[in-house]
Design a protein around this motif. Structure first.
Motif, mmCIF file in Angstrom:
data_model
loop_
_atom_site.group_PDB
_atom_site.id
_atom_site.type_symbol
_atom_site.label_atom_id
_atom_site.label_comp_id
_atom_site.label_asym_id
_atom_site.label_seq_id
_atom_site.Cartn_x
_atom_site.Cartn_y
_atom_site.Cartn_z
ATOM 1 N N VAL A 180 0.870 -1.178 0.000
ATOM 2 C CA VAL A 180 0.000 0.000 0.000
ATOM 3 C C VAL A 180 0.905 1.224 0.000
ATOM 4 O O VAL A 180 1.739 1.379 0.891
ATOM 5 N N ILE A 181 0.740 2.071 -0.992
ATOM 6 C CA ILE A 181 1.495 3.325 -1.037
ATOM 7 C C ILE A 181 0.497 4.450 -0.779
ATOM 8 O O ILE A 181 -0.514 4.571 -1.490
ATOM 9 N N SER A 182 0.776 5.266 0.236
ATOM 10 C CA SER A 182 -0.152 6.324 0.628
ATOM 11 C C SER A 182 0.487 7.693 0.443
ATOM 12 O O SER A 182 1.299 8.124 1.268
ATOM 13 N N PRO A 183 0.097 8.386 -0.638
ATOM 14 C CA PRO A 183 0.654 9.718 -0.852
ATOM 15 C C PRO A 183 -0.017 10.766 0.019
ATOM 16 O O PRO A 183 -1.219 10.687 0.306
ATOM 17 N N GLY A 184 0.787 11.762 0.429
ATOM 18 C CA GLY A 184 0.227 13.023 0.889
ATOM 19 C C GLY A 184 -0.045 13.873 -0.337
ATOM 20 O O GLY A 184 -0.088 13.358 -1.466
ATOM 21 N N VAL A 185 -0.198 15.174 -0.134
ATOM 22 C CA VAL A 185 -0.575 16.040 -1.260
ATOM 23 C C VAL A 185 0.477 15.978 -2.367
ATOM 24 O O VAL A 185 1.662 16.207 -2.136
ATOM 25 N N THR A 186 0.021 15.665 -3.545
ATOM 26 C CA THR A 186 0.909 15.429 -4.689
ATOM 27 C C THR A 186 0.348 16.137 -5.913
ATOM 28 O O THR A 186 -0.870 16.113 -6.143
ATOM 29 N N GLU A 187 1.227 16.720 -6.706
ATOM 30 C CA GLU A 187 0.782 17.423 -7.923
ATOM 31 C C GLU A 187 0.139 16.435 -8.882
ATOM 32 O O GLU A 187 0.746 15.414 -9.221
ATOM 33 N N SER A 188 -1.078 16.743 -9.295
ATOM 34 C CA SER A 188 -1.802 15.881 -10.240
ATOM 35 C C SER A 188 -3.091 16.589 -10.615
ATOM 36 O O SER A 188 -3.310 17.735 -10.238
ATOM 37 N N GLU A 189 -3.955 15.881 -11.322
ATOM 38 C CA GLU A 189 -5.241 16.468 -11.716
ATOM 39 C C GLU A 189 -6.361 16.076 -10.751
ATOM 40 O O GLU A 189 -7.533 16.306 -11.032
ATOM 41 N N LEU A 190 -5.988 15.452 -9.610
ATOM 42 C CA LEU A 190 -6.985 14.851 -8.716
ATOM 43 C C LEU A 190 -8.037 15.846 -8.215
ATOM 44 O O LEU A 190 -9.225 15.536 -8.173
ATOM 45 N N ALA A 191 -7.595 17.061 -7.850
ATOM 46 C CA ALA A 191 -8.535 18.036 -7.286
ATOM 47 C C ALA A 191 -9.502 18.569 -8.338
ATOM 48 O O ALA A 191 -10.517 19.190 -8.000
ATOM 49 N N ASP A 192 -9.219 18.317 -9.619
ATOM 50 C CA ASP A 192 -10.126 18.789 -10.684
ATOM 51 C C ASP A 192 -11.486 18.109 -10.608
ATOM 52 O O ASP A 192 -12.443 18.575 -11.225
ATOM 53 N N THR A 193 -11.571 16.984 -9.880
ATOM 54 C CA THR A 193 -12.852 16.276 -9.807
ATOM 55 C C THR A 193 -13.785 16.877 -8.743
ATOM 56 O O THR A 193 -14.905 16.411 -8.582
ATOM 57 N N ILE A 194 -13.309 17.911 -8.021
ATOM 58 C CA ILE A 194 -14.143 18.512 -6.966
ATOM 59 C C ILE A 194 -15.129 19.504 -7.591
ATOM 60 O O ILE A 194 -14.713 20.432 -8.285
ATOM 61 N N THR A 195 -16.417 19.309 -7.329
ATOM 62 C CA THR A 195 -17.426 20.244 -7.846
ATOM 63 C C THR A 195 -17.981 21.143 -6.747
ATOM 64 O O THR A 195 -18.471 22.228 -7.033
ATOM 65 N N ASP A 196 -17.905 20.708 -5.489
ATOM 66 C CA ASP A 196 -18.443 21.500 -4.379
ATOM 67 C C ASP A 196 -17.560 22.741 -4.167
ATOM 68 O O ASP A 196 -16.355 22.606 -3.937
ATOM 69 N N PRO A 197 -18.126 23.967 -4.264
ATOM 70 C CA PRO A 197 -17.301 25.187 -4.203
ATOM 71 C C PRO A 197 -16.519 25.338 -2.905
ATOM 72 O O PRO A 197 -15.346 25.741 -2.927
ATOM 73 N N THR A 198 -17.124 24.997 -1.755
ATOM 74 C CA THR A 198 -16.419 25.143 -0.477
ATOM 75 C C THR A 198 -15.219 24.216 -0.433
ATOM 76 O O THR A 198 -14.111 24.616 -0.058
ATOM 77 N N ALA A 199 -15.438 22.984 -0.802
ATOM 78 C CA ALA A 199 -14.342 22.006 -0.769
ATOM 79 C C ALA A 199 -13.261 22.396 -1.765
ATOM 80 O O ALA A 199 -12.070 22.247 -1.490
ATOM 81 N N ARG A 200 -13.673 22.928 -2.935
ATOM 82 C CA ARG A 200 -12.680 23.296 -3.960
ATOM 83 C C ARG A 200 -11.796 24.427 -3.461
ATOM 84 O O ARG A 200 -10.573 24.388 -3.607
ATOM 85 N N ASP A 201 -12.395 25.443 -2.824
ATOM 86 C CA ASP A 201 -11.608 26.574 -2.322
ATOM 87 C C ASP A 201 -10.646 26.122 -1.222
ATOM 88 O O ASP A 201 -9.480 26.511 -1.193
ATOM 89 N N ALA A 202 -11.148 25.268 -0.316
ATOM 90 C CA ALA A 202 -10.297 24.774 0.769
ATOM 91 C C ALA A 202 -9.125 23.963 0.206
ATOM 92 O O ALA A 202 -7.994 24.068 0.689
ATOM 93 N N MET A 203 -9.387 23.194 -0.824
ATOM 94 C CA MET A 203 -8.339 22.346 -1.404
ATOM 95 C C MET A 203 -7.259 23.162 -2.102
ATOM 96 O O MET A 203 -6.091 22.798 -2.095
ATOM 97 N N THR A 204 -7.653 24.285 -2.698
ATOM 98 C CA THR A 204 -6.673 25.112 -3.408
ATOM 99 C C THR A 204 -5.578 25.544 -2.439
ATOM 100 O O THR A 204 -4.388 25.469 -2.749
#
Ligand code: NDP
Length: 243
Positions: A180-204
């Motif tokens: 099992v490989i568990s990444p912390g925050v890593t550059e990728s397109e993963l956050a692009d799947t967030i549609t909820d505005p609050t969660a998207r702003d927090a993730m940025t």
């Protein structure tokens, strides 16, 4: 170049960690078989790997279909004659507070992040058992160890990946390894799947400090490169000074 080139199947190889892993393992001399839905990206990546002297092939893959996953594993076996490693990497992360009731997005996370991994195991385990050896590398997350607001369902899927992986490890007596490989925050397109505005702003803000995807590819390469009697079970890889 590694002394023991392997046949490595990678799901979600069209971007981010999967793409970096394909490049790294191919550079190490392994033969890579790449799956994802965006085949234009897989074709370009395979061409680039071959252009650099590596060995790569690809097939369209939707991990939410058990049948598609079986066809993917069968195609890799037909192409390269065996399968040594399956990197169950495909994942989505449309974060939101539970009260937003984005039930379709919860279902998508369960389908891709949990059922996708199970489909990979169902397709590849019989082949590995028959070979007497094989290696699952399942990509979880720091979300497999802690839960934070907006990430309840995503974390649940990654806790599940850890649980399934540990069960598989304990049941594996036939030379099958489980990492099992568990990444912390890593550059990728993963956050692009967030549609909820609050969660998207927090993730940025949260994602402002991120590892390059090559850091996770390096961890995967380490697990894959161990001798047959060594099973690297869990690796957590975070940016420095991140909880
Ligand atoms: P990306 O969004 O860049 O990559 C995700 C990959 O998954 C893409 O190649 C995508 O390909 C593929 N994918 C999504 N849905 C499907 C599907 N139904 N069938 C097949 N492939 C699919 O993100 P990452 O590289 O970051 O994500 C890789 C893994 O790492 C995920 O499991 C993620 O949860 C995990 N992770 C990432 C972290 C990060 O900070 N980046 C932190 C912790 C874990 P396509 O759309 O072409 O099908």
């Amino acid at each position: 170049m590694t002394e023991q080139p392997k046949v490595v199947l990678i799901t979600g190889a069209s971007s981010g960690i999967g793409e970096a892993t394909a490049r790294r393992l191919a550079a190490d001399g392994h033969r890579v078989f790449l799956g994802a839905r965006r085949t234009d990206r897989l074709e370009k990546l395979s061409d680039e790997i071959r252009g650099d002297g590596g060995t790569a092939a690809f097939r369209r893959l939707d991990v939410t279909s058990a049948e598609d996953m079986r066809s993917f594993v069968a195609a890799a076996s037909a192409e390269f004659g065996r399968i040594d490693v399956l990197v169950n990497n495909a994942g989505v992360m449309p974060l939101s507070p539970l009260e937003s009731l984005l039930v379709d997005e919860w279902d998508r996370m369960l389908d891709v992040n949990v059922r996708g991994v199970l489909h990979g195991i169902a397709a590849a385990l019989p082949v590995m058992r028959a070979q007497g050896a094989g290696h699952f590398v399942n990509i979880a997350s720091i979300g497999a160890y802690e839960v934070v607001p907006t990430a309840a369902v995503y974390c649940a899927t990654k806790f599940a990946v850890r649980a399934i992986s540990d069960g598989l490890r304990q049941e594996s007596t036939g030379g099958v390894r489980v990492s099992v490989i568990s990444p912390g925050v890593t550059e990728s397109e993963l956050a692009d799947t967030i549609t909820d505005p609050t969660a998207r702003d927090a993730m940025t803000a949260y994602r402002a400090t991120a590892l390059p995807a090559t850091a996770i590819a390096d961890a995967i390469a380490y697990a894959v490169g161990q001798p047959p009697e060594v099973d690297v079970n869990e690796l957590v890889v975070r940016p420095v000074a991140r909880t």
